[in-house]
Design a protein around this motif. Structure first.
Motif, PDB file in Angstrom:
ATOM      1  N   ARG A 123     -38.704 -18.163  30.638  1.00 30.94           N
ATOM      2  CA  ARG A 123     -39.379 -18.683  29.438  1.00 30.94           C
ATOM      3  C   ARG A 123     -38.618 -18.198  28.202  1.00 30.94           C
ATOM      4  NH1 ARG A 123     -45.440 -16.861  28.137  1.00 30.94           N
ATOM      5  NH2 ARG A 123     -45.475 -17.514  25.982  1.00 30.94           N
ATOM      6  N   PRO A 124     -37.578 -18.922  27.807  1.00 30.67           N
ATOM      7  CA  PRO A 124     -36.695 -18.464  26.723  1.00 30.67           C
ATOM      8  C   PRO A 124     -37.366 -18.305  25.356  1.00 30.67           C
ATOM      9  CG  PRO A 124     -35.690 -20.266  27.954  1.00 30.67           C
ATOM     10  CD  PRO A 124     -37.102 -20.141  28.429  1.00 30.67           C
ATOM     11  N   ASN A 125     -38.455 -18.985  25.119  1.00 33.91           N
ATOM     12  CA  ASN A 125     -39.118 -18.910  23.809  1.00 33.91           C
ATOM     13  C   ASN A 125     -40.336 -17.986  23.833  1.00 33.91           C
ATOM     14  OD1 ASN A 125     -40.719 -20.500  25.425  1.00 33.91           O
ATOM     15  ND2 ASN A 125     -41.142 -22.040  23.885  1.00 33.91           N
ATOM     16  N   TYR A 126     -40.267 -16.904  24.586  1.00 29.24           N
ATOM     17  CA  TYR A 126     -41.375 -15.970  24.796  1.00 29.24           C
ATOM     18  C   TYR A 126     -41.244 -14.827  23.789  1.00 29.24           C
ATOM     19  CZ  TYR A 126     -44.621 -13.378  27.890  1.00 29.24           C
ATOM     20  OH  TYR A 126     -45.689 -12.706  28.431  1.00 29.24           O
ATOM     21  N   PRO A 127     -41.962 -14.888  22.661  1.00 31.16           N
ATOM     22  CA  PRO A 127     -41.788 -13.879  21.614  1.00 31.16           C
ATOM     23  C   PRO A 127     -42.113 -12.460  22.064  1.00 31.16           C
ATOM     24  CG  PRO A 127     -43.531 -15.432  21.010  1.00 31.16           C
ATOM     25  CD  PRO A 127     -42.940 -15.900  22.293  1.00 31.16           C
ATOM     26  N   GLY A 128     -43.137 -12.285  22.893  1.00 33.22           N
ATOM     27  CA  GLY A 128     -43.488 -10.951  23.372  1.00 33.22           C
ATOM     28  C   GLY A 128     -42.369 -10.324  24.189  1.00 33.22           C
ATOM     29  N   ALA A 129     -41.734 -11.123  25.019  1.00 32.81           N
ATOM     30  CA  ALA A 129     -40.631 -10.602  25.835  1.00 32.81           C
ATOM     31  C   ALA A 129     -39.430 -10.261  24.956  1.00 32.81           C
ATOM     32  CB  ALA A 129     -40.242 -11.597  26.920  1.00 32.81           C
ATOM     33  N   TRP A 130     -39.153 -11.086  23.936  1.00 33.76           N
ATOM     34  CA  TRP A 130     -38.053 -10.775  23.009  1.00 33.76           C
ATOM     35  C   TRP A 130     -38.331  -9.469  22.273  1.00 33.76           C
ATOM     36  CZ3 TRP A 130     -33.400 -12.466  23.358  1.00 33.76           C
ATOM     37  CH2 TRP A 130     -33.139 -13.741  23.860  1.00 33.76           C
ATOM     38  N   SER A 131     -39.569  -9.305  21.826  1.00 35.49           N
ATOM     39  CA  SER A 131     -39.932  -8.087  21.098  1.00 35.49           C
ATOM     40  C   SER A 131     -39.839  -6.857  21.998  1.00 35.49           C
ATOM     41  CB  SER A 131     -41.350  -8.221  20.530  1.00 35.49           C
ATOM     42  OG  SER A 131     -41.720  -7.058  19.830  1.00 35.49           O
ATOM     43  N   ASN A 132     -40.374  -6.968  23.213  1.00 41.99           N
ATOM     44  CA  ASN A 132     -40.331  -5.828  24.134  1.00 41.99           C
ATOM     45  C   ASN A 132     -38.903  -5.503  24.559  1.00 41.99           C
ATOM     46  OD1 ASN A 132     -43.063  -5.696  23.878  1.00 41.99           O
ATOM     47  ND2 ASN A 132     -43.532  -6.233  25.981  1.00 41.99           N
ATOM     48  N   LEU A 133     -38.087  -6.530  24.748  1.00 42.89           N
ATOM     49  CA  LEU A 133     -36.673  -6.294  25.049  1.00 42.89           C
ATOM     50  C   LEU A 133     -36.021  -5.557  23.883  1.00 42.89           C
ATOM     51  CD1 LEU A 133     -34.074  -6.587  26.686  1.00 42.89           C
ATOM     52  CD2 LEU A 133     -33.865  -8.920  25.774  1.00 42.89           C
ATOM     53  N   GLY A 134     -36.321  -5.999  22.669  1.00 42.46           N
ATOM     54  CA  GLY A 134     -35.775  -5.336  21.489  1.00 42.46           C
ATOM     55  C   GLY A 134     -36.199  -3.883  21.406  1.00 42.46           C
ATOM     56  N   PHE A 135     -37.456  -3.613  21.667  1.00 45.58           N
ATOM     57  CA  PHE A 135     -37.944  -2.234  21.612  1.00 45.58           C
ATOM     58  C   PHE A 135     -37.222  -1.362  22.643  1.00 45.58           C
ATOM     59  CE2 PHE A 135     -40.773   1.223  22.854  1.00 45.58           C
ATOM     60  CZ  PHE A 135     -41.018   1.804  21.620  1.00 45.58           C
ATOM     61  N   THR A 136     -37.052  -1.889  23.847  1.00 41.33           N
ATOM     62  CA  THR A 136     -36.385  -1.121  24.902  1.00 41.33           C
ATOM     63  C   THR A 136     -34.917  -0.899  24.565  1.00 41.33           C
ATOM     64  OG1 THR A 136     -37.937  -2.009  26.513  1.00 41.33           O
ATOM     65  CG2 THR A 136     -35.943  -1.008  27.390  1.00 41.33           C
ATOM     66  N   LEU A 137     -34.262  -1.915  24.013  1.00 42.22           N
ATOM     67  CA  LEU A 137     -32.872  -1.744  23.579  1.00 42.22           C
ATOM     68  C   LEU A 137     -32.794  -0.692  22.471  1.00 42.22           C
ATOM     69  CD1 LEU A 137     -31.835  -5.494  23.592  1.00 42.22           C
ATOM     70  CD2 LEU A 137     -30.814  -3.700  25.024  1.00 42.22           C
ATOM     71  N   GLN A 138     -33.761  -0.710  21.576  1.00 41.35           N
ATOM     72  CA  GLN A 138     -33.819   0.293  20.502  1.00 41.35           C
ATOM     73  C   GLN A 138     -33.967   1.689  21.094  1.00 41.35           C
ATOM     74  OE1 GLN A 138     -36.336  -0.728  17.104  1.00 41.35           O
ATOM     75  NE2 GLN A 138     -37.315   1.264  17.324  1.00 41.35           N
ATOM     76  N   GLU A 139     -34.854   1.839  22.076  1.00 41.80           N
ATOM     77  CA  GLU A 139     -35.043   3.130  22.731  1.00 41.80           C
ATOM     78  C   GLU A 139     -33.766   3.587  23.437  1.00 41.80           C
ATOM     79  OE1 GLU A 139     -38.077   5.228  22.952  1.00 41.80           O
ATOM     80  OE2 GLU A 139     -38.197   4.036  21.123  1.00 41.80           O
ATOM     81  N   GLY A 141     -30.881   3.059  22.339  1.00 41.68           N
ATOM     82  CA  GLY A 141     -29.848   3.300  21.329  1.00 41.68           C
ATOM     83  C   GLY A 141     -28.962   2.108  21.034  1.00 41.68           C
ATOM     84  N   ARG A 142     -29.378   0.939  21.433  1.00 41.88           N
ATOM     85  CA  ARG A 142     -28.586  -0.285  21.233  1.00 41.88           C
ATOM     86  C   ARG A 142     -29.203  -1.087  20.084  1.00 41.88           C
ATOM     87  NH1 ARG A 142     -28.319  -2.016  27.511  1.00 41.88           N
ATOM     88  NH2 ARG A 142     -27.612  -4.001  26.627  1.00 41.88           N
ATOM     89  N   LEU A 143     -29.090  -0.532  18.864  1.00 35.41           N
ATOM     90  CA  LEU A 143     -29.802  -1.086  17.706  1.00 35.41           C
ATOM     91  C   LEU A 143     -29.338  -2.480  17.311  1.00 35.41           C
ATOM     92  CD1 LEU A 143     -30.254   2.049  15.423  1.00 35.41           C
ATOM     93  CD2 LEU A 143     -31.976   0.832  16.753  1.00 35.41           C
ATOM     94  N   ASP A 144     -28.050  -2.767  17.412  1.00 31.18           N
ATOM     95  CA  ASP A 144     -27.597  -4.105  17.018  1.00 31.18           C
ATOM     96  C   ASP A 144     -28.227  -5.180  17.896  1.00 31.18           C
ATOM     97  OD1 ASP A 144     -26.088  -3.092  19.149  1.00 31.18           O
ATOM     98  OD2 ASP A 144     -24.281  -4.191  18.591  1.00 31.18           O
ATOM     99  N   GLU A 145     -28.319  -4.933  19.194  1.00 33.48           N
ATOM    100  CA  GLU A 145     -28.956  -5.887  20.103  1.00 33.48           C
ATOM    101  C   GLU A 145     -30.468  -5.938  19.860  1.00 33.48           C
ATOM    102  OE1 GLU A 145     -27.204  -5.704  24.330  1.00 33.48           O
ATOM    103  OE2 GLU A 145     -26.654  -3.783  23.380  1.00 33.48           O
ATOM    104  N   ALA A 146     -31.056  -4.782  19.580  1.00 40.67           N
ATOM    105  CA  ALA A 146     -32.494  -4.716  19.320  1.00 40.67           C
ATOM    106  C   ALA A 146     -32.857  -5.564  18.102  1.00 40.67           C
ATOM    107  CB  ALA A 146     -32.932  -3.270  19.113  1.00 40.67           C
ATOM    108  N   ILE A 147     -32.085  -5.419  17.034  1.00 42.66           N
ATOM    109  CA  ILE A 147     -32.341  -6.187  15.809  1.00 42.66           C
ATOM    110  C   ILE A 147     -32.274  -7.678  16.100  1.00 42.66           C
ATOM    111  CG2 ILE A 147     -31.340  -6.761  13.545  1.00 42.66           C
ATOM    112  CD1 ILE A 147     -30.622  -3.696  13.358  1.00 42.66           C
ATOM    113  N   SER A 148     -31.288  -8.078  16.866  1.00 38.90           N
ATOM    114  CA  SER A 148     -31.153  -9.490  17.242  1.00 38.90           C
ATOM    115  C   SER A 148     -32.382  -9.980  18.013  1.00 38.90           C
ATOM    116  CB  SER A 148     -29.882  -9.670  18.077  1.00 38.90           C
ATOM    117  OG  SER A 148     -29.766 -10.985  18.524  1.00 38.90           O
ATOM    118  N   TYR A 174     -30.271   1.766  11.217  1.00 38.73           N
ATOM    119  CA  TYR A 174     -28.983   1.237  11.662  1.00 38.73           C
ATOM    120  C   TYR A 174     -27.994   1.308  10.505  1.00 38.73           C
ATOM    121  CZ  TYR A 174     -25.827  -1.749  14.357  1.00 38.73           C
ATOM    122  OH  TYR A 174     -24.762  -2.257  15.055  1.00 38.73           O
ATOM    123  N   TYR A 175     -26.948   2.036  10.693  1.00 40.63           N
ATOM    124  CA  TYR A 175     -26.003   2.312   9.605  1.00 40.63           C
ATOM    125  C   TYR A 175     -25.213   1.086   9.146  1.00 40.63           C
ATOM    126  CZ  TYR A 175     -22.303   2.361  13.132  1.00 40.63           C
ATOM    127  OH  TYR A 175     -21.443   2.009  14.128  1.00 40.63           O
TER     128      TYR A 175
END
Length: 192
Positions: A123-139, A141-148, A174-175
């Motif tokens: 489900r490519p247009n799943y906002p919750g999954a995008w947000s949770n993926l971003g949070f996990t990437l942030q955790e 340390g992958r901030l550029d991917e998280a922001i995306s 993110y610097y």
């Protein structure tokens, strides 16, 4: 004649046992679901575990059990319940997302990222999954991917406070981000 009578009795009793197990599983599931809605997760878990014990292929009971376990932050057990559910029906994007959430709670970031990516593949247009993926990437340390990912979540659901909050946090830490962009995002947040 006696052998046939015994076989018929065994068959009848076997089908009665199966019918009884199915009925018991349904009652346990219903009671567990009611308790979960009422917020009594410990008792809900007991009933949902009984439903799954009685009927291991009971998808709804596996899902309910995973959700109840996730609610009380028993992440490893929740992940196991979601894995069982996915073994029964692997095409459920929400279950992949919930598995990712449980794995993230266990600190298993790579496995969580993989689960979120599976949810998004379904489900490519799943906002919750995008947000949770971003949070996990942030955790991780992958901030550029998280922001995306946070931006992608907001593209599908513009008023998504959790994603927006996480985006602001990532931008502030993110610097490579221009402070003007951080300010603009704060202004956008204020207008929601």
């Amino acid at each position: 004649m006696l052998r046939r009578l015994i076989n018929d009795l065994v068959k009848k009793r076997g089908s009665e046992d199966i019918s009884q197990r199915l009925a018991t599983a349904e009652v346990s599931y219903q009671r567990g679901a009611e308790l979960a809605v009422a917020g009594d997760f410990d008792k809900a878990i007991e009933h949902l575990q009984e439903a799954v014990r009685q009927r291991p292929d009971y998808l709804e009971a596996c899902l309910g059990l995973g959700d109840a376990l996730l609610s009380v932050r028993r992440f490893a057990s929740a992940a196991e319940a979601y894995r069982v559910a996915l073994s029964l029906q692997p095409e459920l994007s929400e279950v992949h997302m919930n598995l990712g959430t449980a794995l993230e709670g266990c600190g298993e970031y790579d496995a969580a990222i993989e689960a979120f990516q599976k949810a998004l593949a379904l489900r490519p247009n799943y906002p919750g999954a995008w947000s949770n993926l971003g949070f996990t990437l942030q955790e991780a340390g992958r901030l550029d991917e998280a922001i995306s990912c946070f931006r992608r979540a907001l593209s599908y659901r513009p008023v998504f406070l959790k994603a927006h909050s996480n985006l602001l946090f990532a931008l502030c830490h993110y610097y490579r981000v221009d402070p003007k962009d951080v300010y603009a995002e704060h202004v956008r947040w204020a207008t929601l």
